[in-house]
Scaffold this active site. Sequence first.
Site, PDB file in Angstrom:
ATOM      1  CB  SER A  36      -2.987   1.223  -5.336  1.00 15.71           C
ATOM      2  OG  SER A  36      -1.598   1.351  -5.095  1.00 15.71           O
ATOM      3  NE  ARG A  37       1.789   6.095  -6.060  1.00 13.89           N
ATOM      4  CZ  ARG A  37       2.750   6.763  -5.430  1.00 13.89           C
ATOM      5  NH1 ARG A  37       3.266   7.851  -5.973  1.00 13.89           N
ATOM      6  NH2 ARG A  37       3.200   6.342  -4.266  1.00 13.89           N
ATOM      7  CE1 TYR A  58      -3.815   6.130  -5.120  1.00 12.66           C
ATOM      8  CE2 TYR A  58      -2.350   7.699  -6.207  1.00 12.66           C
ATOM      9  CZ  TYR A  58      -2.547   6.683  -5.288  1.00 12.66           C
ATOM     10  OH  TYR A  58      -1.497   6.215  -4.551  1.00 12.66           O
ATOM     11  CE  LYS A  97      -2.758  12.229  11.707  1.00 10.13           C
ATOM     12  NZ  LYS A  97      -1.856  11.239  11.140  1.00 10.13           N
ATOM     13  NE  ARG A 163       4.635   7.441   6.862  1.00  8.91           N
ATOM     14  CZ  ARG A 163       4.216   8.417   7.644  1.00  8.91           C
ATOM     15  NH1 ARG A 163       4.401   9.667   7.284  1.00  8.91           N
ATOM     16  NH2 ARG A 163       3.616   8.156   8.796  1.00  8.91           N
TER      17      ARG A 163
END
Length: 318
Positions: A36-37, A58, A97, A163
């Site tokens: 994760s970040r 990552y 996707k 989002r």
Amino acid sequence: MSNPVRWGIMGTGGIAGAFATDLKLTDSGTVVAVGSRSQASADRFADAIGIERRHASYEDLAADPDVDAVYVATPHPLHHPNALLALRAGKPVLVEKPFTMNAGEARELVKVARDNNVFLMEAMWTRFLPGIRHVRELIGGIGDVVTVTADHGQWFAEDAEHRLFAPALGGGALLDLGVYVVSFASMVLGAPSKIVSMVDPAFTGVDGQTSMILGYGSGAQAVLTCTLRAKSPTRAAIVGTDGRIEIDGPFYAPATVTLTPRDGEPTVFESVHEGSGLRHEADEVALRLAAGDTESPLMPLDETISIMETMDTVLAQA
């Protein structure tokens, strides 16, 4: 399998959790690491799923020697850079996707994968479900395909932070929902020769509702719709000269498929899948890696690029 794939997951959102959970339904692979970040996000995800290795970047996940393959489950705009990290580290990659934000990014990922002889695949999970595999078999019995129809609509409350409404996160109906209908038409008819679309924007400027008519050299047409504003039937149909196939909603995870000959009685086929249905794409990756393949014939890389090109054209017409 004797050598299950050791998966590393990039991202800690809902789809990442669903993938990790579904892997517990198969012996083809297991999740060994998450990236994760932030360390806090990686730790929360790893604690919930039961993963020992957790990375705060990552880059560290891509470099992890205990990871055999990487599943990219980050927000849409990060698919391209995250997949590049893994490919350049020599890791086989499954990319959620939509594959990328546009066809240019898709072409670059495919080139890097092919130049380095590394496996790469779009995670269009519905392609690998038993029900959709059966649909592909039935298509041969309905003659020449004349029309394909499919819709995918979900209702979302208008929230600029969500989002699906956020331009910076790759929001919009087409990339998130429409990719299913475009990929379905592509599976049946291939790449279109003509595209006509109508797009109505949401309050943030992303596409809120999109309709498409795709034309093909054979004379066949696909009529496709997607929307963020209402829950649609999410059904699909493939109509041929000798019969038709109707898929009840949600068509991307079919429970009931009906085959009706032009002159005859309908036959109903029932199918089930475990969990969220994501285990089957993981099984496909494991199968291809064991065979030494660098892509899947069920979701070829050239077709993934073609799907992105179609969606690019649809949005450009807006």
